[in-house]
Design an enzyme around this catalytic site. Structure first.
Site, short mmCIF file in Angstrom:
data_model
loop_
_atom_site.label_atom_id
_atom_site.label_comp_id
_atom_site.label_asym_id
_atom_site.label_seq_id
_atom_site.Cartn_x
_atom_site.Cartn_y
_atom_site.Cartn_z
N PRO A 9 0.78 -1.23 0.00
CG PRO A 9 -0.24 -1.19 2.09
CD PRO A 9 0.44 -2.12 1.12
NE ARG A 17 0.87 14.05 1.51
CZ ARG A 17 0.37 14.71 0.49
NH1 ARG A 17 1.12 15.33 -0.30
NH2 ARG A 17 -0.91 14.77 0.25
CE1 TYR A 22 9.25 4.95 2.95
CE2 TYR A 22 7.85 6.88 3.18
CZ TYR A 22 8.25 5.64 3.61
OH TYR A 22 7.65 5.08 4.71
CG ASN A 73 8.42 -2.29 0.26
OD1 ASN A 73 7.87 -2.42 1.37
ND2 ASN A 73 9.05 -1.18 -0.08
CB ALA A 76 1.49 -0.09 6.23
CD GLU A 97 10.93 -7.94 5.34
OE1 GLU A 97 11.55 -8.90 5.87
OE2 GLU A 97 10.27 -7.12 6.00
CG HIS A 99 11.29 -2.78 4.33
ND1 HIS A 99 9.92 -2.69 4.24
CD2 HIS A 99 11.56 -3.98 4.88
CE1 HIS A 99 9.39 -3.79 4.73
NE2 HIS A 99 10.36 -4.59 5.12
NE ARG A 106 10.51 5.54 8.62
CZ ARG A 106 9.55 5.40 7.70
NH1 ARG A 106 9.63 4.44 6.80
NH2 ARG A 106 8.52 6.22 7.68
O1 CA2 Z 1 10.66 1.64 3.72
C1 CA2 Z 1 9.80 1.00 3.13
O2 CA2 Z 1 9.93 0.57 2.00
C2 CA2 Z 1 8.43 0.78 3.80
O3 CA2 Z 1 8.01 -0.55 3.49
C3 CA2 Z 1 7.49 1.81 3.20
C4 CA2 Z 1 6.09 1.85 3.84
C5 CA2 Z 1 6.18 1.89 5.37
O4 CA2 Z 1 4.90 1.74 5.92
C6 CA2 Z 1 7.11 0.80 5.92
O5 CA2 Z 1 7.18 0.93 7.33
C7 CA2 Z 1 8.49 0.89 5.32
C8 CA2 Z 1 5.31 3.06 3.31
C9 CA2 Z 1 5.19 3.05 1.79
C10 CA2 Z 1 4.63 4.27 1.12
O6 CA2 Z 1 4.76 5.46 1.83
C11 CA2 Z 1 4.60 6.67 1.24
C12 CA2 Z 1 4.60 7.76 2.09
C13 CA2 Z 1 4.46 9.01 1.60
C14 CA2 Z 1 4.31 9.24 0.25
C15 CA2 Z 1 4.29 8.18 -0.61
C16 CA2 Z 1 4.46 6.90 -0.11
#
Ligand code: CA2
Length: 143
Positions: A9, A17, A22, A73, A76, A97, A99, A106
């Site tokens: 997701p 953002r 990221y 990946n 969440a 896996e 990330h 974090r």
């Molecule tokens: O670091 C990673 O790849 C995560 O899997 C990314 C997830 C997060 O919930 C995991 O804890 C770590 C979040 C993916 C998308 O997040 C966004 C946030 C802001 C804008 C666009 C995507």
């Protein structure tokens, strides 16, 4: 060799953002990096992204007998999904896996990964490049 890359997701919103976490490249750039990596290795692949836990479980079940390995990946769902863990265990397809961020540095709730309980390797904190490392590791494992 055929591998499945699964993205969970909100990864489709990359670049919108939190660039400090990221990066500022978008999801299309991530898919292009995955395509290039697989092409270099001569590996067939499919990329699947969903915001729905059940759709990811369905995709993993459907991968049985069709794919030799999975890079995932779970976003969440990493921290919540026993269903995705069980699906990966059920099909028993070697899984790496990945990330983008370092989930260990974090929020406290991000430190636990259900998926790590079955993954042959977890790559984190390398940005988009981590997908390349994950695919190469899976390729070396499978070849
Ligand atoms: O670091 C990673 O790849 C995560 O899997 C990314 C997830 C997060 O919930 C995991 O804890 C770590 C979040 C993916 C998308 O997040 C966004 C946030 C802001 C804008 C666009 C995507």
């Amino acid at each position: 060799m055929k591998i499945l890359i699964i993205n969970g997701p909100n990864l489709n919103l990359l670049g919108l953002r939190e660039p400090e976490i990221y990066g500022n490249q978008n999801y299309a750039s991530l898919c292009a990096l995955i395509d290039d990596t697989c092409k270099e290795l001569g590996v067939d692949h499919e990329i699947f992204q969903s915001n729905h836990e059940g759709a990811i479980v369905d995709k993993i079940q459907d991968a049985y007998g069709k794919f030799d390995g999975i890079v995932i990946n779970p976003a969440a769902y990493t921290h919540t999904s026993v269903a995705i863990l069980d699906a990966l265990k059920a099909v028993s397809i070697p899984t790496v896996e990945v990330h983008i961020s370092d989930i260990n540095s974090r929020d406290e709730f991000r430190k636990h990964s259900y998926i790590s309980l079955t993954a042959i390797k977890t790559v984190m904190g390398l940005g988009f490049e981590g997908y390349k490392v994950a695919i190469e590791h899976l390729y070396d494992f499978l070849k």
